[in-house]
Design a protein around this motif. Structure first.
Motif, PDB file in Angstrom:
ATOM      1  N   HIS A   8     -15.893   7.666   2.934  1.00 28.17           N
ATOM      2  CA  HIS A   8     -14.571   7.587   3.827  1.00 28.17           C
ATOM      3  C   HIS A   8     -13.840   7.722   3.238  1.00 28.17           C
ATOM      4  O   HIS A   8     -12.292   6.252   3.588  1.00 28.17           O
ATOM      5  N   TRP A   9     -12.485   8.583   2.760  1.00 23.23           N
ATOM      6  CA  TRP A   9     -11.923   8.778   2.555  1.00 23.23           C
ATOM      7  C   TRP A   9     -10.439   8.988   3.180  1.00 23.23           C
ATOM      8  O   TRP A   9      -9.800   8.568   2.804  1.00 23.23           O
ATOM      9  N   LEU A  10     -10.473   8.785   4.957  1.00 21.37           N
ATOM     10  CA  LEU A  10      -9.619   8.067   5.499  1.00 21.37           C
ATOM     11  C   LEU A  10      -9.634   7.385   5.408  1.00 21.37           C
ATOM     12  O   LEU A  10      -8.535   6.613   4.848  1.00 21.37           O
ATOM     13  N   ALA A  11     -10.614   6.291   4.944  1.00 20.76           N
ATOM     14  CA  ALA A  11     -10.374   4.452   4.851  1.00 20.76           C
ATOM     15  C   ALA A  11      -9.490   4.211   3.641  1.00 20.76           C
ATOM     16  O   ALA A  11      -8.821   3.532   3.572  1.00 20.76           O
ATOM     17  N   LEU A  15      -6.055   2.654   2.902  1.00 19.87           N
ATOM     18  CA  LEU A  15      -5.986   1.607   2.218  1.00 19.87           C
ATOM     19  C   LEU A  15      -5.104   1.219   1.546  1.00 19.87           C
ATOM     20  O   LEU A  15      -4.026   0.919   0.567  1.00 19.87           O
ATOM     21  N   VAL A  16      -4.993   2.601   0.165  1.00 25.77           N
ATOM     22  CA  VAL A  16      -4.134   3.256  -0.537  1.00 25.77           C
ATOM     23  C   VAL A  16      -2.922   2.735   0.216  1.00 25.77           C
ATOM     24  O   VAL A  16      -1.811   2.384  -1.003  1.00 25.77           O
ATOM     25  N   ALA A  17      -2.562   3.696   1.020  1.00 26.95           N
ATOM     26  CA  ALA A  17      -1.423   3.409   1.639  1.00 26.95           C
ATOM     27  C   ALA A  17      -0.516   1.923   2.084  1.00 26.95           C
ATOM     28  O   ALA A  17       0.866   2.117   1.780  1.00 26.95           O
ATOM     29  N   TRP A  18      -1.647   1.702   2.269  1.00 30.56           N
ATOM     30  CA  TRP A  18      -1.352  -0.014   2.681  1.00 30.56           C
ATOM     31  C   TRP A  18      -1.053  -0.720   1.207  1.00 30.56           C
ATOM     32  O   TRP A  18       0.206  -1.956   1.357  1.00 30.56           O
ATOM     33  N   LEU A  19      -1.589  -0.809   0.731  1.00 30.95           N
ATOM     34  CA  LEU A  19      -1.229  -1.081  -1.047  1.00 30.95           C
ATOM     35  C   LEU A  19       0.003  -0.785  -1.347  1.00 30.95           C
ATOM     36  O   LEU A  19       0.826  -1.322  -1.863  1.00 30.95           O
ATOM     37  N   GLY A  20       0.380   0.510  -1.077  1.00 26.95           N
ATOM     38  CA  GLY A  20       1.559   1.310  -1.957  1.00 26.95           C
ATOM     39  C   GLY A  20       2.174   0.370  -0.534  1.00 26.95           C
ATOM     40  O   GLY A  20       3.679   0.569  -1.708  1.00 26.95           O
ATOM     41  N   LEU A  21       2.558   0.407   0.710  1.00 32.07           N
ATOM     42  CA  LEU A  21       3.645  -0.048   1.061  1.00 32.07           C
ATOM     43  C   LEU A  21       3.895  -1.566   0.431  1.00 32.07           C
ATOM     44  O   LEU A  21       5.393  -1.796   0.742  1.00 32.07           O
ATOM     45  N   ASN A  22       2.741  -2.521   0.344  1.00 32.43           N
ATOM     46  CA  ASN A  22       3.194  -3.567   0.246  1.00 32.43           C
ATOM     47  C   ASN A  22       4.315  -4.008  -1.167  1.00 32.43           C
ATOM     48  O   ASN A  22       5.283  -4.641  -0.978  1.00 32.43           O
ATOM     49  N   VAL A  23       3.551  -2.336  -2.687  1.00 29.33           N
ATOM     50  CA  VAL A  23       4.453  -2.204  -3.783  1.00 29.33           C
ATOM     51  C   VAL A  23       5.897  -2.333  -3.588  1.00 29.33           C
ATOM     52  O   VAL A  23       6.642  -2.890  -3.677  1.00 29.33           O
ATOM     53  N   PHE A  24       6.297  -1.058  -2.445  1.00 33.59           N
ATOM     54  CA  PHE A  24       7.401  -1.306  -2.003  1.00 33.59           C
ATOM     55  C   PHE A  24       8.098  -1.703  -1.599  1.00 33.59           C
ATOM     56  O   PHE A  24       9.436  -1.893  -2.102  1.00 33.59           O
TER      57      PHE A  24
END
Length: 562
Positions: A8-11, A15-24
């Motif tokens: 599930h590497w794409l999922a 998920l990591v990108a979404w969390l990263g964007l929230n932090v950013f």
């Protein structure tokens, strides 16, 4: 866990990108409001909670933009049916999980935003009650008695309370409505309520419209304010903040600062996904609902299961898909999802409906009581699910619990047609089918299909193609005794099938171990339509029995999610 990440590497990446964007977004916005000179005077009253409130607001806008995209089912079905790879389709199958994660994030940032503004309003109020003249007290008294709206503190006087401002300003009142709508939507989404009081969940969830509208107007009042550009040029805070006591002296070098509110920004984030959702959920659904649905056959099966066979012009389906059904005579507004139990090769489409709530019970009652007049049914769909990919695997494991067998009825019927016509394009070489039921009556409506499959496999020389097992989890001593007395018969006494019914639940470790040994180099797709507890067990077995060597047996878990 490592194997799951590989599959599930794409999922995981999304998920990591979404969390990263929230932090950013949070950090970037926080620093902007904490460092920007035009908020110097606002920070003098509010302190760090100004930046916290604004940072959480930006993250709220970002997540409110995303919340509707995972439930745009037509968009997801289009993506599944286009150029998507298996990896991308598996990521799309996590749409509701992502929808829930975004909702949780909205709740977290809403709580942060509310707490920050509680401190802000307390500090706004307190700045009017200081006994000495301070920069904060002077700022709070500016321009409230003049035209132009250049004030900084929304609490105009010491007599004005925080409660009054909350319920008499656009920002305050819309914020209260947003919070109430969010609480109702989240609490009514709990598993227990969705399962037992679906109508409550369905109606309450449509408060998202009120949530969005209030979000758009939330910034109209301009509660959070900054120094105007003109005022910054005339009296920069770094030069004039310390000489605030001389502002009344009309010093040309340090005039009284003037302030302005921000225009609403939430609509810029959320309008496009909201419009997309409204288009496909209401306009497209309304168009489809006007297309005539002809009910060709109504069958009442044991265990209070209703089968509807229907036809609709231009209707095209794939195995494992589902539709939304509306019965206007019961409710004009309620649409409920049902998996299609027919095969694409058939000239009709069908669903099986079990009584599991007020709406389904009313629907079954309406069809039981109908004489010559059949109630009108409206259909929206079909929509794609994980089960569409079943024929992409060399070996497929199908697990259904109770009425959760419905997507596999479509798959097994399609296999029956493919075997009849010797379909050489069929990639699947072996199917393992497990059906777990609480009562014997539940087997009745499905056994005719299994009997036909048994006969077809014998005639086509593919006896080993389908290995199915039926498990009965609820029985009494009478049933057990009856089975024991007739154990030597060629067919099962409960179902009439050649395969005997098992009592209890499957031993999944044994089943997966056997499959892994039998198919040491195969890609195995495991498909479930059933409860979360069963999903956890199957997912664990998929991880445990997948080989670390990618050239050997690999289990891919797929779950029906609608």
């Amino acid at each position: 866990m490592g194997n799951w990440v590989v599959n599930h590497w794409l999922a995981v990446l999304c998920l990591v990108a979404w969390l990263g964007l929230n932090v950013f977004l949070f950090v970037h916005t926080f620093l902007k409001y904490e460092k920007d000179d035009k908020y110097y005077y606002t920070r003098e009253i509010l302190g760090v909670t100004l930046a916290v409130a604004r940072a959480s607001a930006f993250c709220l806008n970002f997540n409110s933009m995303l919340i509707l995209i995972p439930v745009c089912r037509n968009l997801l079905s289009f993506l599944r049916g286009s150029f998507c790879s298996r990896t991308l389709r598996k990521s799309l199958d996590h749409n509701l999980t992502f929808h829930k994660l975004v909702a949780y994030m909205i709740c977290i940032f809403t709580a942060i935003h509310i707490i920050a503004h509680l401190f802000n309003f307390e500090r706004y109020s307190r700045s009017h009650h200081v006994t000495t003249i301070t920069l904060a007290s002077v700022l709070s008294s500016l321009h409230h008695d003049k035209e132009g709206g250049f004030w900084l503190n929304p609490i105009a006087s010491p007599d004005m309370t925080v409660l009054y401002v909350t319920f008499t300003t656009i920002a305050g009142l819309s914020g209260v409505i947003i919070t109430i709508a969010l609480i109702l939507m989240v609490t009514s989404s709990m598993e227990f309520i969705r399962r037992h009081y679906f109508e409550l969940f369905w109606y309450t969830h449509h408060l998202f419209i009120i949530y969005m509208v209030c979000l758009w107007i939330h910034g109209l009042g301009g509660i959070v304010r900054s120094q105007t550009e003109k005022s910054m040029n005339e009296s920069h805070p770094h030069k004039c903040a310390q000489s605030f006591e001389k502002w009344d002296d009309h010093d040309p070098d340090c005039k009284e600062p003037q302030f302005e509110g921000h225009p609403p920004e939430s609509w810029k984030w959320t309008l496009a996904p909201f419009a997309l959702y409204i288009f496909e959920r209401f306009l497209l659904r309304f168009y489809r609902s006007q297309q005539k649905v002809v009910i060709t056959k109504v069958v009442m099966h044991p265990s209070k299961v209703l089968e509807l066979q229907m036809k609709k012009r231009g209707f095209s389906m794939e195995v494992g898909q589902y539709i939304f059904v509306n019965c206007p005579s019961i409710s004009f507004l309620e649409w409920h999802p049902f998996t299609l139990t027919s095969a694409p090769e058939e000239d009709f489409f069908s669903i099986h409906i079990r009584a599991a709530g007020d709406w389904t019970e009313n629907l079954i009652r309406v069809f039981e009581q109908q004489n010559s007049l059949i109630p009108r049914i409206e259909v929206d769909g079909p929509f794609g699910t994980a089960s569409e990919d079943v024929f992409q695997y060399e070996v497929a494991v199908l697990v259904g619990a109770g009425i959760g067998v419905t997507p596999f009825a479509s798959i097994l019927k399609s296999i029956w047609f493919k075997l009849q016509h010797s379909d050489h394009k069929l990639k699947t070489q072996k199917i393992y089918f497990y059906w777990i039921c609480r009562e014997t009556g539940a087997f009745a409506w499905f056994k005719d299909l299994l009997t036909s499959l048994e006969q077809e496999m014998e005639e086509s020389g593919k006896v080993g193609f389908l290995n199915y097992r039926l498990f009965l989890t609820g029985w009494n001593s009478n049933i057990a005794g009856h089975v024991a007395l007739n154990f030597d018969k060629a067919t099962d006494i409960l179902t009439g099938l050649k395969q005997k019914t098992f009592f209890g639940r499957p031993m999944w470790d044994n089943e997966f171990s056997t499959i892994a040994t039998t198919h040491p180099k195969s890609v195995v797709g495991v498909f479930l339509c059933g409860p979360l507890t069963l999903a956890k067990s199957l997912r664990k077995c998929c991880h445990q029995y997948s080989s670390l060597d990618p050239r050997k047996v690999q289990f891919y878990f797929n779950q029906e999610n609608f």
